[in-house]
Every structure is written in C-alpha cells, then in structure tokens.
Design an enzyme around this catalytic site. Structure first.
Site, PDB file in Angstrom:
ATOM      1  N   SER A  52       0.835  -1.183   0.000  1.00  0.00           N
ATOM      2  CA  SER A  52       0.000   0.000   0.000  1.00  0.00           C
ATOM      3  C   SER A  52       0.886   1.256   0.000  1.00  0.00           C
ATOM      4  O   SER A  52       1.774   1.381  -0.842  1.00  0.00           O
ATOM      5  CB  SER A  52      -0.955  -0.027   1.196  1.00  0.00           C
ATOM      6  OG  SER A  52      -2.013   0.878   1.025  1.00  0.00           O
ATOM      7  N   ASP A 302      -8.271  -5.853  -5.664  1.00  0.00           N
ATOM      8  CA  ASP A 302      -7.906  -4.673  -4.894  1.00  0.00           C
ATOM      9  C   ASP A 302      -8.205  -3.410  -5.701  1.00  0.00           C
ATOM     10  O   ASP A 302      -7.652  -3.231  -6.792  1.00  0.00           O
ATOM     11  CB  ASP A 302      -6.424  -4.742  -4.544  1.00  0.00           C
ATOM     12  CG  ASP A 302      -5.931  -3.536  -3.785  1.00  0.00           C
ATOM     13  OD1 ASP A 302      -6.774  -2.773  -3.258  1.00  0.00           O
ATOM     14  OD2 ASP A 302      -4.697  -3.349  -3.710  1.00  0.00           O
ATOM     15  N   HIS A 327      -5.819  -6.702  -1.330  1.00  0.00           N
ATOM     16  CA  HIS A 327      -4.803  -5.714  -0.992  1.00  0.00           C
ATOM     17  C   HIS A 327      -3.585  -6.362  -0.335  1.00  0.00           C
ATOM     18  O   HIS A 327      -3.706  -6.998   0.700  1.00  0.00           O
ATOM     19  CB  HIS A 327      -5.422  -4.673  -0.060  1.00  0.00           C
ATOM     20  CG  HIS A 327      -4.686  -3.378   0.011  1.00  0.00           C
ATOM     21  ND1 HIS A 327      -4.346  -2.656  -1.111  1.00  0.00           N
ATOM     22  CD2 HIS A 327      -4.231  -2.646   1.070  1.00  0.00           C
ATOM     23  CE1 HIS A 327      -3.728  -1.542  -0.751  1.00  0.00           C
ATOM     24  NE2 HIS A 327      -3.629  -1.520   0.568  1.00  0.00           N
TER      25      HIS A 327
END
Length: 386
Positions: A52, A302, A327
């Site tokens: 991320s 995601d 994710h």
C-alpha cells in the site's frame, strides 16, 4: 514516534509538517546506513518490502537511494493514482466489480440504495428512523454522514476481500463480500432495503458483535496521519461514474479538497508534487531507462490496483498480477488456508529476489561458497536458486 507521543506528533501542522514521503525515505536511508555500520555489515544487501503506502515508499526508495537498497517488492502500490495518470473512476469501478462478481442482485440493490436512503432521510422522522435502523449512537443530522460511512465500508471491503478470515482493517470472515451480499440479498420476512443494507455493512463494522451502536465520528482505522498526507502531497483523485459502478455519481474536485484542507489544517494541497518528486508520467519509458530491481505486485480484486503497475517494464522491473488477489495479500502471513495460486505467487517473488541477491554477491566478488552461505543466511532456500 517523533515528539514522544502520537498526541504530540499529531497536534498540528507544525509537527505534522515532517510527515512526508520524502522525510520517511530519508529516515529509512539513515537508519539502514547506521544499522549496517553499527553491525559491521556494510556489504550486506538490503531489499525493501512494502504494501500500500509502504509499497509506494519501497518503489520510490529504490529509485531515490539505489546505492543503499538493491531492490524492492512494492505490493499494492498505486504509484500511478496521481495527477490524472489513470482514470479517476478506476477505484470505485473495481470495488463495484468485486460485488457484481459475487452477486449481480447485490450490486443492483446497493446501486439502488443510495437514492432510497436519501429519500427516507427527507421523510418526517426519517433521520430518526435511519438512526435506529443503522444503530447510530447519536441521531443523524443529515443522510450524507451515513452514506459516507456506508461508502467507506464497501471501499474497504474491496481491499480486504481475502479468501480466509482476517483482521487487517476490521475482524472479518473469509470472502467478506460474499457474506455482505448474502445479507443484502436476503429479503425474507419483509426486510426493507435499508435493513438489508444495514445487515450488510454490519458484517464489516461489527462482525464480532461487540458494538451496540456506531459513532460516525470515530476513526476505527487510525487514519489521522493519512488525512494529513491527503491534504498535502498524497492527492489521489477518485471519482465514481454511475454508468459503470454501484456508487452514486461523484467528481473529484481539487477546489473542494483545497477548501477542506485549509479548514482542517490551514494548509494548501500540492496536487503535482508526488509526480514531480518521484515521477509517474511516461512510467514505462522512465523506469526502463533509470530503474531496476522492482517487483510491482497487484491483486485485481484490490481497488488500488487501478493505479498500479500491471505490466512488465524491463527484465528487472516486473509486474506480478493475481486475478483473485486482494490488498497486498502476498505480504500477509502465510496460513494453511492459502490457495495454491498465492503459494506459487510468493515463490515467484522469492525467485526474483534471489536473483538480485545472487547478482549483488557476484558483483562484489564473493566466492561461490560465500555466496551460498549468505543466501542461506538470508533465508533463501536452495529450491529457489537457479
């Protein structure tokens, strides 16, 4: 934690001014150099792992500090979600497709629900009724806060639709979108659409059943630091198109963001700074000429994959794509419930990283025996070696 505590660090713009991506990379660079020096291990290679925001930092650090780190695994790193490089509606389209993939009727019910809830809130005592239906701790003063709360649940569910139980953002069952849609589709016993939507979002916010009501002003995800960055440099335009998504129409506005950030922090946004600092436009050409040793891994479930690097750029800048991945699932702890595709995905990453380590040791003239020992010490099993 700088300034001695989170409260002091987040107290205002004066301290938050140091919460930047460039400062984070400089801190990591200093830490790595000092650790290697203090441990008399200056020749030890360093590979970065991040998911991320940390995935973006990992990729950017490899570009900014190639003399300090030899490679980076950047998982679910939306480095292209800036400056209108990718379509602004990609995020919400992917979330919507995640729900449609599980149940088209669920997708359609959610798509319909926004207008239904908005209309219900305008009825006499409608806000009080919605407050009770959704178990909100304090009586709603408008429907907007409620709709934002629901929107957030769906967005986060798109990120964490893992095939096993998890507690990354909230405690959730395996395949949580499937569980949400089971409730949204359950119209037995005369359940209203509002009641079914509540049952669905309750899976996200209250799967453990620990909450008796919900405070919409609460921040269960600890996103205060990110809100600051989203008001300074991490300006990532997101929009929703009702023709392609289940969300109501929304157009990103730099002027609105500027106003909100000025009111909250008395700062101005820098919408073009990230691409100025790290690049992003013409990413293939730039990275092919100036970059190396980066794995960009993305799962197509995601929603942040819409701003990710999804195609190989060079022999050493590799895109690994998992159609059923959520994710940064590759960086989550391995479990007995991991599907075969995930096990194979991680093995592919290890093979690539082993190649970087091997090339590095050969470049510094390490003997074959030293090379073998160091790879073993680094935790690279012989079954991954060429």
């Amino acid at each position: 934690m700088p300034y001695g505590s989170k409260e002091a660090a987040y107290s205002g713009a004066k301290s938050l001014a140091y919460l930047t991506s460039a400062q984070a990379l400089a801190d990591y660079a200093t830490l790595i150099v000092d650790l290697k020096r203090n441990m008399s291990s200056e020749d030890s290679p360093v590979v970065l792992f991040g998911g991320s925001y940390a995935g973006m930092l990992a990729a950017w650090m490899r570009l900014k500090y190639p003399h300090i780190v030899i490679g980076a695994l950047a998982s679910s790193a939306p480095i292209l979600q800036f400056d209108d490089i990718v379509p602004a509606d990609a995020f919400y389209n992917i979330v919507s497709n995640d729900f449609k993939r599980e149940s088209e009727s669920c997708f359609n019910s959610i798509k319909k629900s926004w207008d239904v809830l908005e209309a219900e809130g305008k009825d006499q005592n409608g806000l009080l009724k919605l407050t009770k239906t959704f178990q909100i701790c304090h009586t709603l003063s408008n429907t907007g806060d409620l709709l934002d709360w629901i929107d957030s649940a769906y967005s986060y569910l798109g990120m964490v639709d893992y095939p096993y139980p998890s507690d990354f953002l909230m405690p959730l069952p395996a395949n949580p979108i499937k569980e949400v849609c089971r409730h949204v589709d359950d119209d037995s016993d005369g359940k209203t659409l509002a009641e079914r939507i509540y049952a669905g979002v309750n899976v996200y916010y209250n799967y453990t059943g620990n909450y008796t009501c919900f405070d919409l002003d609460d921040d269960p995800h600890g996103m205060n630091g990110w809100q600051w960055q989203a008001c300074t440099e991490m300006i990532m335009p997101l929009a929703s198109n009702p023709e392609t998504s289940m969300f109501p129409p929304y157009d990103f506005s730099f002027a609105d963001r500027e106003y909100q950030c000025h009111m909250t922090y008395n700062v101005s946004i820098r919408p073009h700074w990230i691409t100025t600092e790290f690049g992003g436009h013409n990413i293939s050409t730039v990275l092919k000429k100036f970059g190396s040793n980066i794995i960009f891994s993305n799962g197509l479930l995601d929603p942040w994959s819409g701003g990710g690097v999804l195609q190989n750029i060079s022999e050493s800048i590799i895109a690994l794509v998992a159609p059923l991945g959520a994710h940064h699932i590759d960086l989550r702890p391995s479990t007995d419930q991991d599907p075969d595709w995930l096990v194979n995905f991680r093995e592919a990453e290890i093979n690539i990283i082993e190649g970087w380590l091997s090339d590095y040791y050969h470049a510094i003239g390490a003997s074959s025996s030293v090379l073998s020992d160091r790879l073993e010490h680094a935790g690279v099993s012989s079954r991954y070696r060429s």
